[in-house]
Design a protein around this motif. Structure first.
Motif, short mmCIF file in Angstrom:
data_model
loop_
_atom_site.label_atom_id
_atom_site.label_comp_id
_atom_site.label_asym_id
_atom_site.label_seq_id
_atom_site.Cartn_x
_atom_site.Cartn_y
_atom_site.Cartn_z
N ALA A 177 17.68 -27.99 -34.00
CA ALA A 177 18.31 -26.86 -33.33
C ALA A 177 17.29 -25.80 -32.93
N VAL A 178 16.17 -25.76 -33.63
CA VAL A 178 15.18 -24.70 -33.38
C VAL A 178 14.10 -25.20 -32.43
N THR A 179 14.33 -24.98 -31.14
CA THR A 179 13.32 -25.25 -30.11
C THR A 179 12.90 -23.90 -29.53
N VAL A 180 11.60 -23.76 -29.23
CA VAL A 180 11.09 -22.47 -28.76
C VAL A 180 10.27 -22.61 -27.50
N CYS A 181 10.40 -21.61 -26.63
CA CYS A 181 9.57 -21.50 -25.43
C CYS A 181 8.66 -20.30 -25.61
N VAL A 182 7.35 -20.51 -25.47
CA VAL A 182 6.38 -19.44 -25.71
C VAL A 182 5.25 -19.50 -24.70
#
Length: 318
Positions: A177-182
């Motif tokens: 569930a924890v996907t990140v865009c950075v």
């Protein structure tokens, strides 16, 4: 705001090294209300500067308008790309003041590697260290343009996370569930993603991390392509896209509180600068910044006019 400066934007501003050699006069028809009663700066010729991004242009305009209301003639030299140029202009006396960020000064200019977690102690440390550089920092605002993670409303309702500690708990319960865009810089900085993971005791798999340009992050988070995205806490797109910002409950990220940075010689000549700017600084916070930044970045309004309209609406000037 954490980049260095090498050039400017705008035909009216010319850079020599990172200093300034020209500008344009501010000609707002303003008078004092809360700001500038008695016109204590009458007879002063003051120059304001700023970096080039939206928030800085607005803050630079606010400073100049406050000086105008207090009776000063003001030269507008706002809009320098990056950070170093504007600071150097104030330091050298080419400009008299700007709104700067405490974390930027502490880490980028003064060369410290560890931020101070208490915002007032961070400001005090910067103020004390910069006196030897001919710069005086006036009291800071609550406006704190630092890093954060944000998500869209659909994901907020689905997962219910409100803090970074909540994100850690979600990652342990449901890793996918924890996907990140950075940004690539944030993905590698000690005060970015690696440091955040260490401070919060979490480890996001590489396959769940996507690196991209800042502007794209906001659109991808809004679409839900990534659950969380790196944002700046005063960005107007947070408000316009109705993103939910995760609280940094362990106070990991540096404080980037905006405060007036004034050339010390100019302040000694015109000590009323401090009292003129105090009511403006006191009203600045993240909600105000997001609202005003959105008027420029989302609605396409002029930064100077946005600053002027706000100061009039708040009863600071007339």
């Amino acid at each position: 705001m954490r980049r260095t400066c090498l050039m400017t934007v705008g035909a009216l501003i010319v850079v020599s090294g990172c200093g300034l050699t020209s500008g344009s006069p501010m000609v707002d028809d303003v008078g004092p209300v809360t700001v500038g009663k008695g016109e204590p700066l009458k007879g002063a010729h003051l120059t304001v500067t700023s970096k080039e991004f939206t928030e800085q242009l607005i803050l630079g305009a606010m400073m100049g308008i406050a000086f105008e209301a207090a009776g000063a003639d003001v030269l507008d030299r706002t809009g320098i790309q990056g950070s170093i140029g504007a600071r150097e202009a104030v330091k050298s006396g080419d400009a008299d003041g700007m709104y700067e960020y405490t974390g930027t000064a502490w880490i980028t200019y003064l060369g410290n590697s560890k931020p101070i977690t208490d915002p007032m102690k961070q400001w005090q440390a910067v103020r004390d260290a910069d006196l030897k550089n001919g710069l005086t920092w006036l009291p800071p605002s609550a406006l704190n343009n630092t890093y954060a993670l944000a998500m869209n409303q659909a994901n907020f309702e689905k997962y219910g996370t409100k803090t970074l500690s909540d994100v850690v708990a979600l990652a342990k319960k449901n890793p996918g569930a924890v996907t990140v865009c950075v940004e690539s810089e944030f993905a590698n900085r000690a005060d970015g993603l690696p440091g955040m993971e260490k401070a919060y005791g979490m480890s996001i798999p590489a396959k769940n991390i996507t690196q991209m340009d800042t502007g794209i992050i906001y659109t991808q988070v809004k679409k839900g392509s990534c659950t969380y995205g790196e944002v700046f806490t005063t960005d107007g797109r947070i408000k316009s896209m109705n993103l939910a910002v995760m609280a940094d409950d362990k106070k990991f990220f540096p404080n980037y509180n905006a405060a007036p940075e004034i050339n010390t010689k100019a302040l000694k000549k015109w000590p009323a600068i401090a009292e003129v700017l105090a009511p403006v600084t006191k009203k600045l916070n993240n909600t105000v910044a997001r609202t005003l930044n959105a008027k420029v970045d989302v609605d396409g309004e002029d930064p100077h006019q946005v600053a002027l309209d706000w100061m009039k609406a708040e009863g600071l000037v007339k």
